[in-house]
Motif scaffolding. Structure first.
Motif, PDB file in Angstrom:
ATOM      1  N   ALA A 154       0.836  -1.205   0.000  1.00  0.00           N
ATOM      2  CA  ALA A 154       0.000   0.000   0.000  1.00  0.00           C
ATOM      3  C   ALA A 154       0.872   1.257   0.000  1.00  0.00           C
ATOM      4  CB  ALA A 154      -0.940  -0.007   1.202  1.00  0.00           C
ATOM      5  N   ASN A 155       1.971   1.250   0.741  1.00  0.00           N
ATOM      6  CA  ASN A 155       2.894   2.395   0.703  1.00  0.00           C
ATOM      7  C   ASN A 155       3.471   2.585  -0.690  1.00  0.00           C
ATOM      8  OD1 ASN A 155       2.817   3.417   3.362  1.00  0.00           O
ATOM      9  ND2 ASN A 155       4.195   1.820   4.090  1.00  0.00           N
ATOM     10  N   ALA A 156       3.883   1.494  -1.327  1.00  0.00           N
ATOM     11  CA  ALA A 156       4.455   1.588  -2.668  1.00  0.00           C
ATOM     12  C   ALA A 156       3.446   2.147  -3.662  1.00  0.00           C
ATOM     13  CB  ALA A 156       4.939   0.211  -3.126  1.00  0.00           C
ATOM     14  N   ARG A 157       2.180   1.867  -3.444  1.00  0.00           N
ATOM     15  CA  ARG A 157       1.114   2.376  -4.304  1.00  0.00           C
ATOM     16  C   ARG A 157       0.616   3.746  -3.866  1.00  0.00           C
ATOM     17  NH1 ARG A 157      -2.639  -3.105  -5.091  1.00  0.00           N
ATOM     18  NH2 ARG A 157      -2.011  -3.499  -7.263  1.00  0.00           N
ATOM     19  N   ARG A 158       1.213   4.308  -2.831  1.00  0.00           N
ATOM     20  CA  ARG A 158       0.798   5.589  -2.270  1.00  0.00           C
ATOM     21  C   ARG A 158      -0.649   5.547  -1.781  1.00  0.00           C
ATOM     22  NH1 ARG A 158       3.449  10.027  -2.207  1.00  0.00           N
ATOM     23  NH2 ARG A 158       1.501  11.195  -2.193  1.00  0.00           N
ATOM     24  N   VAL A 357      -1.082   2.124  -8.648  1.00  0.00           N
ATOM     25  CA  VAL A 357      -0.368   3.208  -7.958  1.00  0.00           C
ATOM     26  C   VAL A 357      -1.185   4.489  -8.027  1.00  0.00           C
ATOM     27  CG1 VAL A 357       1.754   4.563  -7.880  1.00  0.00           C
ATOM     28  CG2 VAL A 357       1.843   2.148  -8.541  1.00  0.00           C
ATOM     29  N   ASP A 358      -1.274   5.177  -6.911  1.00  0.00           N
ATOM     30  CA  ASP A 358      -1.919   6.491  -6.866  1.00  0.00           C
ATOM     31  C   ASP A 358      -0.895   7.527  -7.320  1.00  0.00           C
ATOM     32  OD1 ASP A 358      -3.028   8.925  -6.293  1.00  0.00           O
ATOM     33  OD2 ASP A 358      -3.391   8.526  -4.175  1.00  0.00           O
ATOM     34  N   GLU A 359      -1.036   7.991  -8.549  1.00  0.00           N
ATOM     35  CA  GLU A 359      -0.110   8.980  -9.106  1.00  0.00           C
ATOM     36  C   GLU A 359      -0.722  10.376  -9.141  1.00  0.00           C
ATOM     37  OE1 GLU A 359       2.890   8.673  -9.495  1.00  0.00           O
ATOM     38  OE2 GLU A 359       3.531   6.792 -10.416  1.00  0.00           O
ATOM     39  N   GLU A 360      -1.741  10.625  -8.317  1.00  0.00           N
ATOM     40  CA  GLU A 360      -2.396  11.929  -8.343  1.00  0.00           C
ATOM     41  C   GLU A 360      -1.448  13.062  -7.989  1.00  0.00           C
ATOM     42  OE1 GLU A 360      -6.071  12.411  -9.249  1.00  0.00           O
ATOM     43  OE2 GLU A 360      -4.958  10.782 -10.204  1.00  0.00           O
ATOM     44  N   LEU A 361      -0.541  12.828  -7.054  1.00  0.00           N
ATOM     45  CA  LEU A 361       0.408  13.882  -6.687  1.00  0.00           C
ATOM     46  C   LEU A 361       1.301  14.233  -7.870  1.00  0.00           C
ATOM     47  CD1 LEU A 361       1.892  15.744  -4.732  1.00  0.00           C
ATOM     48  CD2 LEU A 361       3.222  13.752  -3.956  1.00  0.00           C
TER      49      LEU A 361
END
Length: 489
Positions: A154-158, A357-361
């Motif tokens: 989960a950390n790796a996927r943000r 992965v959450d790449e929103e940032l």
């Protein structure tokens, strides 16, 4: 127990934004990602048997290497990519032979997580998820190793809310297992919960850990101290971790961290020395190659810098490093090369998203500076509502500035640079963003102070933004002589 999958279509105006972004990405990346997340195929088919290489140092040495790798992936200790690949092959064979072996599945999942993180290949994450789900199904919810690996995944996927949930479950089951603490600290940091990050570190430091664990514990302490602005303590912890490292891969990871700390304070020669030492120890450490690129660019050795960035992006490129290289090309006036990298960035972000992965940032940061700032605000506002770390606060403040909403922008920029509100990290980029926003609001004194602070922290912090900071300071001019207030004259 299930892992929540990302679906950007569930919140607000996200479906339109998500489609707009992915529409720009290459179709091939999306099709490949969709295939990776399709039917539940836990493992690739067995490969044809080939003659194994002759053992270099005998069965006992091989057993020791395997034990070390098992310890690495189950505790989060840095590991070399070739060793990870070998371990994954061994674990795939193990779960085929023993499909009800929960620990074998957990180790396989943890190895996939580390492989994906090290190689920037998000395609490893769905495989990790399926392996870890299987481990939980076989053993049940008290599976500490699987929960710990789920936290790391989960950390790796943000996905820091999920990381917090899994990490707290793992810690509750095994409060004396040191490996449960570092990923939970990462989750708290990602959520902007610095108080819990610090208290969890205190509990970790109070544990009695063996010599094998000491370097990893010190590295985790270094990260928390860095976020608090305690530079000297951060460097000291990481230096001790590098000296006590048990393998070349571990030492390379910690030397890379020391190099990054040196670069953040503008000490380019020191940064380059550590990055190059890390590359010698572990040529596959992409973060060290990227660090060399940053340091060499700051030193004006552009040909070498570009080569270092290309080495970092060789094979399975990281989207963040792709953005750095694109901006370096842009600063050099190499517009065609910059546009090529910006195009590749969209493709690589799409691939990461397809791996969960959450790449929103990153998307928000890119859109704010190089695309649609309004879209950046929408994405980053939603991201801040979900996981309000200082990195997201800074990005949202800058995106609001780029849309002309400087009053609200200053509230987020202040949160990112205020020790009482944020983590306390000394960031040249955060100070630059705040100074530029204050300049637009005609707050000349604070603007001058924060722009100077950015250049004092690291005069080379960005090939595009450091020159902009100098130019803005010149326009602001020197502090004018003003009469003292009446009560002091």
């Amino acid at each position: 127990m299930e892992i929540r999958q990302y679906d950007r279509s569930v919140s607000g105006s996200a479906p339109r934004r998500h489609r707009r972004w992915l529409r720009r990405a290459l179709v091939t990346a999306l099709l490949g990602g969709a295939a990776a997340g399709g039917a539940l195929v836990l493992l690739p088919p067995p490969q044809p048997r080939t003659a194994p290489p002759a053992p270099a140092a005998g069965p006992r040495a091989e057993a020791q290497v395997r034990a070390r790798m098992l310890a690495a992936v189950t505790t989060g200790v840095p590991a070399a990519l070739p060793d990870l690949a070998a371990l994954i092959g061994q674990q795939e064979r193990a779960v085929r032979a023993r499909p009800r072996d929960a620990r074998a599945w957990a180790v396989l999942g943890a190895a996939y997580v580390e492989q994906g993180r090290r190689s920037a290949d998000a395609a490893a994450y769905p495989k990790a998820e399926r392996a870890l789900r299987t481990s939980l199904e076989v053993r049940g919810a008290d599976n500490v190793e699987a929960l710990g690996a789920l936290t790391a995944l989960a950390n790796a996927r943000r996905d820091f809310p999920a990381a917090k949930r899994y990490g707290e479950q793992a810690l509750k089951l095994a409060p004396k297992r040191w490996a449960a603490y570092p990923p939970l600290i990462d989750a708290y940091t990602g959520l902007g919960d610095y108080e819990h990050a610090r208290s969890t570190l205190d509990k970790l430091m109070a544990l009695r850990t063996g010599a094998d664990a000491k370097p990893a514990v010190m590295a985790r302490a270094s990260a928390v101290y860095r976020d608090r602005g305690w530079r000297e303590d951060s460097v000291a912890q990481l230096t001790d971790a590098a000296a006590a490292a048990r393998t070349p891969a571990q030492q390379a990871a910690y030397l890379t961290g020391i190099g990054q700390l040196a670069w953040e304070r503008g000490d380019l020669a020191e940064a380059l020395r550590h990055f190059e030492a890390a590359v010698r120890l572990d040529p596959g450490r992409r973060e060290a190659h990227a660090g060399r690129g940053r340091a060499l660019a700051g030193l004006g050795r552009m040909k070498e810098a570009l080569a270092a960035y290309r080495a970092a992006l060789d094979g399975q490129p990281d989207p963040q490093v792709t953005l750095e290289l694109a901006e370096l090309y842009e600063s050099l006036g190499m517009e065609r090369d910059a546009e090529e990298q910006y195009g590749l960035l969209r493709n690589r972000v799409a691939q990461a998203v397809s791996g969960g992965v959450d790449e929103e940032l990153l998307i928000g940061q890119f859109e704010a500076d190089h695309g649609d700032a309004e879209e950046a605000v929408l994405r980053l506002r939603a991201e801040y509502g979900r996981q309000p770390g200082i990195e997201v606060a800074d990005a949202l403040g800058w995106a609001l500035h780029r849309t002309g909403d400087d009053e609200e922008a200053l509230t987020y920029a202040s949160a990112a640079t205020d020790k009482e509100k944020g983590g306390g990290v000394r960031s040249a980029l955060y100070a630059f963003h705040r100074g530029m926003i204050e300049r637009e609001l005609e707050l000349a004194g604070p603007a001058r102070r924060h722009l100077k602070e950015a250049l004092q922290i690291n005069p080379y912090f960005s090939p595009l933004r450091a020159p902009a900071a100098r130019e803005a300071l010149q326009e602001l001019g020197e502090v004018p002589d003003e009469p003292l207030p009446d009560d002091l004259s």
